[in-house]
Scaffold this active site. Structure first.
Site, PDB file in Angstrom:
ATOM      1  N   HIS A 236      11.823  19.641  31.545  1.00  0.00           N
ATOM      2  CA  HIS A 236      11.040  20.332  30.855  1.00  0.00           C
ATOM      3  C   HIS A 236      10.936  21.867  31.829  1.00  0.00           C
ATOM      4  O   HIS A 236      10.464  21.489  32.998  1.00  0.00           O
ATOM      5  CB  HIS A 236       9.433  19.703  30.897  1.00  0.00           C
ATOM      6  CG  HIS A 236       8.418  20.543  30.090  1.00  0.00           C
ATOM      7  ND1 HIS A 236       7.114  20.345  30.005  1.00  0.00           N
ATOM      8  CD2 HIS A 236       8.665  21.661  29.391  1.00  0.00           C
ATOM      9  CE1 HIS A 236       6.624  21.162  29.528  1.00  0.00           C
ATOM     10  NE2 HIS A 236       7.370  22.033  28.883  1.00  0.00           N
TER      11      HIS A 236
ATOM     12  N   ASN B 268      12.646  11.351  32.600  1.00  0.00           N
ATOM     13  CA  ASN B 268      11.953  12.570  32.924  1.00  0.00           C
ATOM     14  C   ASN B 268      12.042  12.790  34.369  1.00  0.00           C
ATOM     15  O   ASN B 268      11.081  12.339  35.148  1.00  0.00           O
ATOM     16  CB  ASN B 268      10.706  12.779  32.334  1.00  0.00           C
ATOM     17  CG  ASN B 268      10.234  14.238  32.244  1.00  0.00           C
ATOM     18  OD1 ASN B 268      10.389  14.662  33.260  1.00  0.00           O
ATOM     19  ND2 ASN B 268       9.392  14.736  31.335  1.00  0.00           N
TER      20      ASN B 268
ATOM     21  N   HIS C  98       5.141   9.342  26.866  1.00  0.00           N
ATOM     22  CA  HIS C  98       4.001   9.627  27.549  1.00  0.00           C
ATOM     23  C   HIS C  98       3.158   8.525  28.137  1.00  0.00           C
ATOM     24  O   HIS C  98       2.404   7.681  27.406  1.00  0.00           O
ATOM     25  CB  HIS C  98       3.072  10.704  27.159  1.00  0.00           C
ATOM     26  CG  HIS C  98       2.253  11.377  27.858  1.00  0.00           C
ATOM     27  ND1 HIS C  98       2.752  12.711  28.463  1.00  0.00           N
ATOM     28  CD2 HIS C  98       1.223  11.091  28.436  1.00  0.00           C
ATOM     29  CE1 HIS C  98       1.572  13.050  29.328  1.00  0.00           C
ATOM     30  NE2 HIS C  98       0.704  12.309  29.268  1.00  0.00           N
TER      31      HIS C  98
ATOM     32  N   GLU D  21       8.992  12.648  18.740  1.00  0.00           N
ATOM     33  CA  GLU D  21       8.617  11.637  19.790  1.00  0.00           C
ATOM     34  C   GLU D  21       7.171  11.503  19.728  1.00  0.00           C
ATOM     35  O   GLU D  21       6.389  12.364  19.768  1.00  0.00           O
ATOM     36  CB  GLU D  21       8.858  12.472  21.074  1.00  0.00           C
ATOM     37  CG  GLU D  21       8.789  11.634  22.275  1.00  0.00           C
ATOM     38  CD  GLU D  21       9.103  11.973  23.721  1.00  0.00           C
ATOM     39  OE1 GLU D  21      10.180  12.934  23.866  1.00  0.00           O
ATOM     40  OE2 GLU D  21       8.427  12.040  24.641  1.00  0.00           O
TER      41      GLU D  21
ATOM     42  N   HIS E   1       9.327  15.499  37.996  1.00  0.00           N
ATOM     43  CA  HIS E   1       8.395  15.433  39.183  1.00  0.00           C
ATOM     44  C   HIS E   1       9.149  15.280  40.179  1.00  0.00           C
ATOM     45  O   HIS E   1       8.469  15.129  41.423  1.00  0.00           O
ATOM     46  CB  HIS E   1       7.297  14.201  38.793  1.00  0.00           C
ATOM     47  CG  HIS E   1       6.656  14.104  37.833  1.00  0.00           C
ATOM     48  ND1 HIS E   1       5.617  15.512  37.830  1.00  0.00           N
ATOM     49  CD2 HIS E   1       6.264  13.418  36.877  1.00  0.00           C
ATOM     50  CE1 HIS E   1       4.740  15.581  36.725  1.00  0.00           C
ATOM     51  NE2 HIS E   1       5.137  14.111  36.116  1.00  0.00           N
TER      52      HIS E   1
ATOM     53  N   ARG F 286       9.178  24.775  32.295  1.00  0.00           N
ATOM     54  CA  ARG F 286       7.807  25.421  31.816  1.00  0.00           C
ATOM     55  C   ARG F 286       7.814  26.781  32.193  1.00  0.00           C
ATOM     56  O   ARG F 286       8.368  27.345  32.964  1.00  0.00           O
ATOM     57  CB  ARG F 286       6.664  24.600  32.781  1.00  0.00           C
ATOM     58  CG  ARG F 286       6.501  23.064  32.423  1.00  0.00           C
ATOM     59  CD  ARG F 286       5.214  22.648  32.963  1.00  0.00           C
ATOM     60  NE  ARG F 286       3.980  23.053  32.515  1.00  0.00           N
ATOM     61  CZ  ARG F 286       3.137  22.268  31.439  1.00  0.00           C
ATOM     62  NH1 ARG F 286       3.700  20.946  31.462  1.00  0.00           N
ATOM     63  NH2 ARG F 286       2.281  22.774  30.763  1.00  0.00           N
TER      64      ARG F 286
ATOM     65  N   ARG G 252       6.553  25.600  36.964  1.00  0.00           N
ATOM     66  CA  ARG G 252       5.710  24.924  38.019  1.00  0.00           C
ATOM     67  C   ARG G 252       6.517  23.620  38.801  1.00  0.00           C
ATOM     68  O   ARG G 252       6.328  23.389  39.796  1.00  0.00           O
ATOM     69  CB  ARG G 252       4.459  24.647  37.571  1.00  0.00           C
ATOM     70  CG  ARG G 252       4.311  23.129  36.722  1.00  0.00           C
ATOM     71  CD  ARG G 252       3.171  22.533  36.478  1.00  0.00           C
ATOM     72  NE  ARG G 252       2.500  23.598  35.545  1.00  0.00           N
ATOM     73  CZ  ARG G 252       1.772  23.233  34.312  1.00  0.00           C
ATOM     74  NH1 ARG G 252       1.342  22.081  34.285  1.00  0.00           N
ATOM     75  NH2 ARG G 252       1.218  24.157  33.839  1.00  0.00           N
TER      76      ARG G 252
ATOM     77  N   GLU H 119      13.186  19.614  27.395  1.00  0.00           N
ATOM     78  CA  GLU H 119      11.758  19.770  26.609  1.00  0.00           C
ATOM     79  C   GLU H 119      11.336  21.204  26.904  1.00  0.00           C
ATOM     80  O   GLU H 119      11.587  21.776  28.060  1.00  0.00           O
ATOM     81  CB  GLU H 119      10.691  18.869  27.386  1.00  0.00           C
ATOM     82  CG  GLU H 119      10.808  17.455  27.169  1.00  0.00           C
ATOM     83  CD  GLU H 119       9.884  17.056  27.677  1.00  0.00           C
ATOM     84  OE1 GLU H 119       8.746  17.512  28.504  1.00  0.00           O
ATOM     85  OE2 GLU H 119       9.922  15.692  27.710  1.00  0.00           O
TER      86      GLU H 119
ATOM     87  N   THR I  33      -5.956  17.784  19.154  1.00  0.00           N
ATOM     88  CA  THR I  33      -6.916  17.177  19.926  1.00  0.00           C
ATOM     89  C   THR I  33      -6.330  16.069  20.728  1.00  0.00           C
ATOM     90  O   THR I  33      -6.677  15.891  21.750  1.00  0.00           O
ATOM     91  CB  THR I  33      -7.881  16.751  19.113  1.00  0.00           C
ATOM     92  OG1 THR I  33      -7.494  16.011  17.900  1.00  0.00           O
ATOM     93  CG2 THR I  33      -9.082  17.744  18.549  1.00  0.00           C
TER      94      THR I  33
HETATM   95  N1  PXP Z   1       7.554  13.010  26.808  1.00  0.00           N
HETATM   96  C1  PXP Z   1       7.236  14.391  26.941  1.00  0.00           C
HETATM   97  C2  PXP Z   1       7.335  15.123  25.434  1.00  0.00           C
HETATM   98  C3  PXP Z   1       6.771  14.823  27.830  1.00  0.00           C
HETATM   99  O1  PXP Z   1       6.273  15.972  27.984  1.00  0.00           O
HETATM  100  C4  PXP Z   1       6.767  13.965  28.988  1.00  0.00           C
HETATM  101  C5  PXP Z   1       5.986  14.535  30.439  1.00  0.00           C
HETATM  102  O2  PXP Z   1       4.658  14.778  30.132  1.00  0.00           O
HETATM  103  C6  PXP Z   1       6.982  12.367  29.157  1.00  0.00           C
HETATM  104  C7  PXP Z   1       7.657  12.300  27.879  1.00  0.00           C
HETATM  105  C8  PXP Z   1       6.829  11.614  30.152  1.00  0.00           C
HETATM  106  O3  PXP Z   1       5.623  11.272  30.332  1.00  0.00           O
HETATM  107  P1  PXP Z   1       5.298  10.514  31.604  1.00  0.00           P
HETATM  108  O4  PXP Z   1       5.693  11.337  32.827  1.00  0.00           O
HETATM  109  O5  PXP Z   1       3.924  10.451  31.575  1.00  0.00           O
HETATM  110  O6  PXP Z   1       5.972   9.430  31.657  1.00  0.00           O
END
Ligand code: PXP
Length: 250
Positions: A47, A7, A196, A155, A10, A49, A53, A74, A105
């Site tokens: 992703h 991903n 995640h 996922e 960032h 958004r 952002r 995403e 939640t």
């Molecule tokens: N999978 C999904 C669906 C996400 O939205 C994210 C980012 O929050 C990730 C995986 C990757 O998570 P992380 O950045 O904590 O590795």
């Protein structure tokens, strides 16, 4: 084999910290994605958004054009994002919660509460040759709902597992939930990814979870890249994932 989707959001978070509002800037998430691929990543996750952002629309278009592995887009289940997916043609869309009311939640998408609209989006994406995944907590009701809407993948949200990692009792309980969720999804004909909060230290304990095909990992890899470089950070993660034996087909 367990595949790695990186991903790259960032990378854009860092660029936007300095260059927000400008159609330029560093670091470039597309260059980072190409480096991840060269280092062995099996896919790139991005992703877009609603508030833009981090990644911008132009990044998504360039990713589609440049990357040679799979593009996992995403997005929230909104008309705007569905239009962008139709135009971009990613290999797969992972529907994620964008607003509070869409979230369970535990942070996954509430498929139970939104079955009809998710089923409609799933159909419109599949009709265009785009596979669909749903980002959900390891909750059996959500898995059943995911199967009913006809998604190809779920996922499984590993955030609770990652948070519990340092407490053996909680960690075992979270692993149990992931095992049961993965097994039920597989029985219902739904393929299983996870992601995640995953890190090199916490990935090997996930190997007890069966049926996993892909891990989507962002924050840890991009963070590690600051000290060891992006290629090494991707390779460290691939190395950590090597011992997994639970994927369908081996
Ligand atoms: N999978 C999904 C669906 C996400 O939205 C994210 C980012 O929050 C990730 C995986 C990757 O998570 P992380 O950045 O904590 O590795």
């Amino acid at each position: 084999m367990l595949r790695l989707g990186v991903n790259i959001d960032h990378v854009a978070t860092l660029r936007e910290a300095r260059y927000r509002g400008l159609a330029k800037g560093e670091p470039d998430p597309v260059a980072a994605a190409l480096q991840c691929e060269a280092a062995g990543a099996h896919g790139i996750t991005a992703h877009l958004r609603e508030d833009r952002r981090h990644l911008q629309d132009r990044d998504l278009a360039r990713l589609r054009e440049k990357i040679r592995t799979r593009l996992n887009f995403e997005m929230g289940n909104t008309p705007e994002m569905v239009r962008i997916a139709h135009a971009t043609r990613p290999d797969i869309v992972c529907l994620v919660p964008e607003r509070r009311e869409e979230v369970t939640t535990e942070g996954g998408l509430d498929v139970v509460a939104r079955e009809d609209s998710i089923a409609k989006t799933r159909r419109s994406l599949n009709e265009r040759g785009i596979e669909v995944s749903l980002f959900i907590a390891p909750d059996l009701d959500q898995i059943e709902a995911a199967a009913r809407v006809g998604t190809q993948f779920v996922e499984l949200h590993t955030g609770a597992y990652a948070e519990a990692f340092d407490q053996p009792d909680r960690r075992e309980a979270e692993l149990r939930r992931l095992i049961d969720a993965a097994e039920l999804a597989y029985q219902r004909g739904v393929r299983v990814n996870a992601g995640h909060g995953l890190t090199v230290p916490n990935v090997p304990s996930l190997f007890v979870v069966p049926r996993l095909e892909e891990l989507n990992i962002g924050h840890h890899i991009i963070s590690r890249s600051i000290t060891v470089g992006l290629s090494a950070a991707v390779q460290e993660m691939l190395q950590a994932m090597k011992g997994y034996r639970g994927s369908p087909g081996g």
